[in-house]
Design a protein around this motif. Structure first.
Motif, PDB file in Angstrom:
ATOM      1  N   ALA A 127      -3.264  -2.995  -6.359  1.00 35.32           N
ATOM      2  CA  ALA A 127      -2.988  -3.668  -5.037  1.00 35.32           C
ATOM      3  C   ALA A 127      -4.328  -4.033  -4.362  1.00 35.32           C
ATOM      4  O   ALA A 127      -4.235  -5.050  -3.463  1.00 35.32           O
ATOM      5  CB  ALA A 127      -2.400  -2.405  -4.348  1.00 35.32           C
ATOM      6  N   ALA A 128      -5.553  -3.194  -4.549  1.00 36.62           N
ATOM      7  CA  ALA A 128      -6.668  -3.843  -3.671  1.00 36.62           C
ATOM      8  C   ALA A 128      -7.207  -4.917  -4.355  1.00 36.62           C
ATOM      9  O   ALA A 128      -7.693  -5.879  -3.494  1.00 36.62           O
ATOM     10  CB  ALA A 128      -7.735  -2.614  -3.975  1.00 36.62           C
ATOM     11  N   SER A 153       0.895  -1.127   0.151  1.00 41.03           N
ATOM     12  CA  SER A 153      -0.007   0.006   0.041  1.00 41.03           C
ATOM     13  C   SER A 153       0.915   1.234   0.020  1.00 41.03           C
ATOM     14  O   SER A 153       0.523   2.245  -0.448  1.00 41.03           O
ATOM     15  CB  SER A 153      -0.951   0.143   1.191  1.00 41.03           C
ATOM     16  OG  SER A 153      -0.285   0.115   2.149  1.00 41.03           O
ATOM     17  N   VAL A 176      -0.305   5.903 -10.770  1.00 39.30           N
ATOM     18  CA  VAL A 176      -0.562   5.569  -9.556  1.00 39.30           C
ATOM     19  C   VAL A 176      -1.724   4.929  -9.344  1.00 39.30           C
ATOM     20  O   VAL A 176      -2.103   4.105  -8.351  1.00 39.30           O
ATOM     21  CB  VAL A 176      -0.427   6.998  -8.970  1.00 39.30           C
ATOM     22  CG1 VAL A 176      -0.678   6.859  -7.451  1.00 39.30           C
ATOM     23  CG2 VAL A 176       1.129   7.378  -8.960  1.00 39.30           C
ATOM     24  N   ALA A 177      -3.025   5.654 -10.053  1.00 44.16           N
ATOM     25  CA  ALA A 177      -4.229   4.975  -9.558  1.00 44.16           C
ATOM     26  C   ALA A 177      -4.511   3.602  -9.995  1.00 44.16           C
ATOM     27  O   ALA A 177      -5.109   3.011  -9.482  1.00 44.16           O
ATOM     28  CB  ALA A 177      -5.287   5.937 -10.391  1.00 44.16           C
ATOM     29  N   ALA A 193       2.468   1.762  -3.481  1.00 41.34           N
ATOM     30  CA  ALA A 193       1.345   2.208  -4.485  1.00 41.34           C
ATOM     31  C   ALA A 193       0.805   3.468  -4.104  1.00 41.34           C
ATOM     32  O   ALA A 193       0.388   4.320  -5.161  1.00 41.34           O
ATOM     33  CB  ALA A 193      -0.081   1.228  -4.234  1.00 41.34           C
ATOM     34  N   ARG A 194       1.028   4.126  -2.942  1.00 35.18           N
ATOM     35  CA  ARG A 194       0.542   5.711  -2.753  1.00 35.18           C
ATOM     36  C   ARG A 194       1.700   6.675  -3.053  1.00 35.18           C
ATOM     37  O   ARG A 194       1.233   7.849  -3.348  1.00 35.18           O
ATOM     38  CB  ARG A 194       0.251   5.853  -1.384  1.00 35.18           C
ATOM     39  CG  ARG A 194      -1.046   5.053  -0.997  1.00 35.18           C
ATOM     40  CD  ARG A 194      -1.312   5.656   0.461  1.00 35.18           C
ATOM     41  NE  ARG A 194      -0.208   5.603   1.609  1.00 35.18           N
ATOM     42  CZ  ARG A 194      -0.033   4.558   2.200  1.00 35.18           C
ATOM     43  NH1 ARG A 194      -0.711   3.337   2.180  1.00 35.18           N
ATOM     44  NH2 ARG A 194       1.137   4.664   2.975  1.00 35.18           N
ATOM     45  N   GLN A 247      -2.195   1.302 -10.124  1.00 38.22           N
ATOM     46  CA  GLN A 247      -1.516   0.693  -9.130  1.00 38.22           C
ATOM     47  C   GLN A 247      -2.145   0.224  -7.870  1.00 38.22           C
ATOM     48  O   GLN A 247      -2.133  -0.674  -7.126  1.00 38.22           O
ATOM     49  CB  GLN A 247       0.143   0.868  -9.069  1.00 38.22           C
ATOM     50  CG  GLN A 247       0.689   0.888 -10.292  1.00 38.22           C
ATOM     51  CD  GLN A 247       2.238   1.055 -10.186  1.00 38.22           C
ATOM     52  OE1 GLN A 247       2.626   1.344  -8.987  1.00 38.22           O
ATOM     53  NE2 GLN A 247       2.997   0.924 -11.216  1.00 38.22           N
ATOM     54  N   GLN A 248      -2.893   1.332  -7.493  1.00 36.44           N
ATOM     55  CA  GLN A 248      -3.873   1.340  -6.246  1.00 36.44           C
ATOM     56  C   GLN A 248      -4.946   0.347  -6.393  1.00 36.44           C
ATOM     57  O   GLN A 248      -5.217  -0.489  -5.601  1.00 36.44           O
ATOM     58  CB  GLN A 248      -4.237   2.631  -5.694  1.00 36.44           C
ATOM     59  CG  GLN A 248      -2.995   3.525  -5.385  1.00 36.44           C
ATOM     60  CD  GLN A 248      -3.639   4.927  -5.115  1.00 36.44           C
ATOM     61  OE1 GLN A 248      -4.644   5.339  -5.427  1.00 36.44           O
ATOM     62  NE2 GLN A 248      -2.902   5.876  -4.221  1.00 36.44           N
ATOM     63  N   ARG A 249      -5.444   0.224  -7.735  1.00 35.46           N
ATOM     64  CA  ARG A 249      -6.481  -0.373  -7.964  1.00 35.46           C
ATOM     65  C   ARG A 249      -6.059  -2.246  -8.044  1.00 35.46           C
ATOM     66  O   ARG A 249      -6.699  -3.069  -7.380  1.00 35.46           O
ATOM     67  CB  ARG A 249      -7.134  -0.213  -9.406  1.00 35.46           C
ATOM     68  CG  ARG A 249      -8.114   1.052  -9.476  1.00 35.46           C
ATOM     69  CD  ARG A 249      -8.725   1.161 -10.689  1.00 35.46           C
ATOM     70  NE  ARG A 249      -7.954   1.139 -11.910  1.00 35.46           N
ATOM     71  CZ  ARG A 249      -7.697   2.030 -12.497  1.00 35.46           C
ATOM     72  NH1 ARG A 249      -8.010   3.300 -11.955  1.00 35.46           N
ATOM     73  NH2 ARG A 249      -6.973   2.070 -13.588  1.00 35.46           N
TER      74      ARG A 249
END
Length: 457
Positions: free
Chosen positions: A378-379, A328, A371-372, A331-332, A374-376
């Protein structure tokens, strides 16, 4: 031991640069932070700083050299009494690479291949027939048109590879210069279906890829881990004697494939498989790291394309545990300051990750869409700090040579996941090594890879 100086990635997506000039001479004393050379990227001329102390060793890439791939060994810094390694000394014995010079157009952009420049135009006599000038008009017009197109050398090479007309593009670089992203965008627009790429899902290939080395024989295909990109392999390839062609692929949500849209593990596998099929690759060896290693196992188990062997570095997908805070946090992260602590978790010795390496990774993460994405990912792939996918059963089914390289100090994936591997899988577990053996013990990993490929035939 000598500290290698590699062509740095000074901008997001940078694949090659122009070494304008060295600011230090061979044998000259160097301190940390000294300016070593000027490097031109698609966007600007930037200065490269020294990250070690000593004296500048043999310069392998000379002033004016263009098209130098990121990760290429260009020189080294030697400690007192230290000599350059044999491979560096032998390379330095040859003249340093210099940019080709065309006197008539030295200040002009590189000309496209379809517009050759005659070495010395023959003078036209006053009495020459008018039709001789008319016959020459098309080639002169083409030459003038080529000079008017302002594009980076990389953009020109990609346009030639993809068959993109530079004259039809509007550049997004400084003063309207055409850069890599403009060519890739034109390529995708020409080949894209009517529906948006984000809506195509797992059935769509089209991942960004690049041939990192040319060569003969069965290709090596490199697949990176979470948060990286294909350019992350360049330090591993630097200075290696690779005779085979080497292809790097950006996973969905990474690098040039940030907008692909795949989020499920199965969609990542399908996208890589279809991309390889679209490239016509049906006989290859896969070298993959972490998340990419899990994708490689699933790809081989599904039988497409014809994967001859797997060489897996710190593979994911062999157990549920993972460092959720790292995933996390990475990803941020958007800046070098926020990224550096998380990248430090990747290795047992943080000194392995140079400031230039961290800056290059941070530059790539300036893209909000990446970034967005990779956050998706990661989730979806690592919910609540858990690996939501497993390839252990698939690994047990494989009947091809498989080697696994991992470290006992891996802080991302527990080293215990490497236990209980099938008996036919070769495990190489290094004490004191973290999650990035390809950077921490590059030479040892290369020796293992070469042995693995010989065994695979």
């Amino acid at each position: 031991m000598p500290k290698e100086i590699l062509m740095p990635a000074l901008a997001a997506g940078m694949e090659e640069g122009h070494l304008v000039r060295w600011l230090k001479q061979e044998g000259e004393a160097v301190k940390r932070g000294d300016l070593l050379a000027e490097i031109e990227t698609d966007k600007a001329v930037m200065e490269m700083e020294a990250e070690d102390e000593g004296r500048l060793g043999p310069i392998l890439i000379g002033d004016g050299s263009r098209g130098v791939a990121v990760g290429t060994l260009i020189a080294s810094i030697l400690a007192e009494g230290e000599t350059a390694p044999a491979r560096v000394a032998s390379a330095a014995a040859a003249p340093a690479v210099a940019a080709p010079v065309v006197a008539a157009v030295a200040a002009s952009p590189t000309l496209v291949p379809s517009a050759p420049v005659p070495s010395a135009p023959a003078p036209v006599a006053a009495a020459a027939p008018a039709q001789s000038l008319a016959a020459r008009a098309p080639s002169i017009a083409a030459l003038v048109a080529a000079r008017k197109v302002v594009a980076s050398p990389l953009a020109r090479r990609l346009a030639d590879d993809f068959g993109v007309d530079l004259g039809a593009l509007s550049g997004s670089g400084p003063k309207g210069r055409i850069v890599r992203i403009d060519v890739e965008k034109a390529r995708h627009q020409r080949a894209a279906p009517a529906t948006p790429r984000l809506a195509t899902g797992a059935g769509q290939g089209g991942l960004t890829h690049a041939w990192l080395r040319q060569g003969e024989g069965r290709p090596l295909v490199l697949v990176h881990g979470f948060g990286s990109e294909l350019n992350g392999w360049r330090p591993f390839l630097a200075g290696a004697a690779v005779s085979r062609p080497v292809l790097g692929i950006d996973l969905p949500g990474h690098g040039g494939s940030a907008g692909h849209g795949a989020a499920r593990f199965e969609a990542l596998v399908a996208a890589v498989g279809q991309t390889l099929e679209e490239l016509g690759l049906s006989d290859l060896d896969l070298v993959a790291h972490s998340l990419g290693a899990a994708v490689a196992v699933a790809l081989a188990a599904e039988g497409y394309p014809d994967v001859r062997s797997l060489f897996l570095l710190a593979p994911a997908g062999l157990g549920p545990d993972i460092n959720g805070a790292f995933v996390s946090g990475l990803a941020r992260a958007r800046t070098a300051e926020s990224l550096a602590p998380w990248m430090g978790e990747l290795v047992a010795d943080p000194a392995v990750l140079t400031p230039a390496f961290v800056r290059a990774a941070a530059a790539a993460r300036a893209d909000e869409a990446l970034v967005a994405a990779q956050q998706r990912l990661a989730a979806a792939l690592f919910p609540d700090g858990t690996q939501a996918f497993s390839v252990r059963a698939e690994l047990e089914q494989l009947r091809i040579p498989v080697a696994v390289v991992a470290g006992t100090e891996d802080r991302i994936i527990p080293p215990g996941h490497m236990r209980r591997l099938p008996g036919m899988v070769g495990l190489h577990l290094f004490p004191g090594i973290g999650h990035m053996p390809q950077l921490e013990i590059r030479d040892e990993v290369w020796r293992l890879l070469e042995r693995h490929l010989r065994a695979a035939g």
